[in-house]
Design an enzyme around this catalytic site. Structure first.
Site, PDB file in Angstrom:
ATOM      1  N   TYR A   1      13.626  -2.412  -8.523  1.00 43.32           N
ATOM      2  CA  TYR A   1      15.065  -2.191  -8.372  1.00 43.32           C
ATOM      3  C   TYR A   1      15.872  -3.470  -8.600  1.00 43.32           C
ATOM      4  CZ  TYR A   1      13.700   2.252  -6.220  1.00 43.32           C
ATOM      5  OH  TYR A   1      13.149   3.487  -5.983  1.00 43.32           O
TER       6      TYR A   1
ATOM      7  N   LYS B   1      -0.531   0.396  -6.245  1.00 42.87           N
ATOM      8  CA  LYS B   1      -1.080   1.031  -7.453  1.00 42.87           C
ATOM      9  C   LYS B   1      -1.894  -0.050  -8.158  1.00 42.87           C
ATOM     10  CE  LYS B   1      -1.180   4.574 -10.354  1.00 42.87           C
ATOM     11  NZ  LYS B   1      -1.940   5.795 -10.069  1.00 42.87           N
TER      12      LYS B   1
ATOM     13  N   ASP C   1      -0.274   7.438  -5.587  1.00 46.16           N
ATOM     14  CA  ASP C   1      -0.366   8.863  -5.946  1.00 46.16           C
ATOM     15  C   ASP C   1      -1.183   9.623  -4.913  1.00 46.16           C
ATOM     16  OD1 ASP C   1      -2.346   7.188  -6.899  1.00 46.16           O
ATOM     17  OD2 ASP C   1      -2.774   8.355  -8.688  1.00 46.16           O
TER      18      ASP C   1
ATOM     19  N   ASP D   1      10.479   4.056  -1.181  1.00 39.91           N
ATOM     20  CA  ASP D   1      11.655   4.909  -1.344  1.00 39.91           C
ATOM     21  C   ASP D   1      11.198   6.365  -1.418  1.00 39.91           C
ATOM     22  OD1 ASP D   1      14.125   5.920  -1.956  1.00 39.91           O
ATOM     23  OD2 ASP D   1      14.340   4.885  -3.876  1.00 39.91           O
TER      24      ASP D   1
ATOM     25  N   ASP E   1      11.030   9.316   1.893  1.00 43.19           N
ATOM     26  CA  ASP E   1      11.776  10.571   1.805  1.00 43.19           C
ATOM     27  C   ASP E   1      10.833  11.765   1.921  1.00 43.19           C
ATOM     28  OD1 ASP E   1      14.214   9.358   1.551  1.00 43.19           O
ATOM     29  OD2 ASP E   1      14.828  10.510  -0.206  1.00 43.19           O
TER      30      ASP E   1
END
Ligand code: NAD
Length: 351
Positions: free
Chosen positions: A135, A186, A218, A242, A246
């Site tokens: 980001y 990852k 994942d 993020d 959620d």
């Protein structure tokens, strides 16, 4: 102990008012001062994060934040939109560690879209790095390729120091809970994740009582749905966090119940519900203030080291739920429906 209260837009004013009442009821001699932010900041002082608001935040020990967002200001240039206020605060105050607990209260287990036997008793904490990663990574942009088509690109990067400080936060949180920390990355594909994992392992040597595990993002996304109770504390980067936080919040099914904290390395924190300004229900006295009240409890625990007072608030909330008192978003037939202020009254009575 000085608290900066930033109600913001939409339901922000209504819900922070109830959290302020709860804090006042503890009689802890807080000094509280309010300032406009978001759309309210723009309307009052011409900017979503007015200088005077930022100055007040900096002069305080913690921030109680409502929500920002006002669709009627969406025509403004991006830097003047209400949502920029929260990004500006994170950056200006170096709030790099985002705490997102996801708790399923026994009384609300039916609110989840998952089977009760999967989510009953869920109590996990996701710690998301908040100021680095893709980001913020440079270079980024949109460029024209040789063949004439456009290409958008971003850069995922993590410096060791950025990983180290949030890893410490993760281990310390895990040490206070079950002693288990799962670092999500990852590392099978990404170099930034490889460094993430190496640093997490190195920091772990300082915390011999905490059991560190690793999971690819994942798989973590799947495991959160399959068997979410296997986790206790998760620490992860900005983008993975993020998405996962959620996802985890939806395991509980009740957006009006979920608090959060964003902390820097000096225990300064911004405490806010995870939901937005909910313009569709603003000004109607129907919003659920419990996420904000529970955010105030997190403030007591993490910024003021008053865990016993945090527990008092959390216990009062549980008691109110056990009594069957509900705002509309968590209402079920047979329960007692109350409004925003009515829920505040109920928590005060339980306190
Ligand atoms: P939202 O979270 O405001 O609302 C989503 C849905 O949940 C709505 O139907 C709303 O009525 C309901 N809801 C949310 N909080 C509730 C509560 N406490 N009690 C009962 N119901 C509740 O998300 P949105 O509608 O996508 O966004 C509205 C505005 O909020 C936008 O401008 C958005 O940018 C902003 N936003 C701000 C933040 C923040 O301040 N940190 C976070 C998310 C969205």
């Amino acid at each position: 102990m000085k608290i900066c209260v930033l109600p913001g837009d939409g339901i922000g004013t209504e819900i922070t008012a109830q959290a302020v009442r709860v804090l006042q009821a503890l009689e802890l001699k807080f000094e509280m001062e309010e300032a406009p932010i978001g759309g309210a900041g723009y309307r009052a002082l011409g900017h979503p994060l007015p200088e005077s608001t930022l100055a007040l935040a900096k002069a305080s020990d913690a921030i109680l934040f409502g929500a920002v967002g006002d669709f009627s200001l969406d025509h403004l240039p991006r830097e003047l939109r209400p949502e920029q206020a929260i990004l500006g605060l994170r950056k200006a105050l170096n709030l790099f560690a985002n705490f997102r607990p996801a708790i399923v209260y026994p009384e609300l287990v039916q609110a989840s879209t998952l089977k009760a036997e999967v989510v009953a008793g869920l109590d996990i904490l996701i710690i998301r790095e908040l100021t680095g990663d893709i980001y913020f990574g440079q270079p980024r942009g949109i460029r024209r390729l040789d063949n004439g088509e456009r290409e958008g690109f971003d850069t995922m990067r993590y410096a060791e120091s950025e990983i180290r400080r949030v890893a410490h936060v993760g281990f310390q949180a895990a040490r206070k809970r079950s002693g288990r920390l799962c670092s999500v990355d990852k590392a099978n594909v990404l170099e930034s994740s490889q460094v993430w994992r190496e640093v997490a392992i190195r920091v772990g040597k300082d915390y011999p009582t905490v059991k560190l595990s690793h999971m690819y993002v994942d798989n973590a996304a799947m495991q959160l749905l399959k068997n979410p109770r296997q986790f206790d504390v998760i620490v992860t980067g900005n983008m993975f966090g993020d998405i996962l936080s959620d996802e985890a919040s939806m395991l509980t099914g009740s957006i009006g119940m979920l608090p959060s904290a964003s902390l820097n390395d000096r225990k300064f924190g911004l405490y806010e519900p995870i939901h937005g300004s909910a313009p569709d229900i603003a000004g109607k006295d129907i919003a659920n203030p419990l996420a904000t009240i529970l955010s105030a409890a997190m403030m007591l625990r993490y910024s003021f080291d008053r865990a016993e007072d945090a527990v008092r608030i959390e216990t009062a909330v549980k008691k109110v739920l056990a009594l069957g008192i509900r705002t509309g978003d968590i209402y079920e037939p047979g329960m007692t429906k109350v409004g925003t202020a009515g829920m505040g009254d109920a928590v005060l009575a339980a306190l």
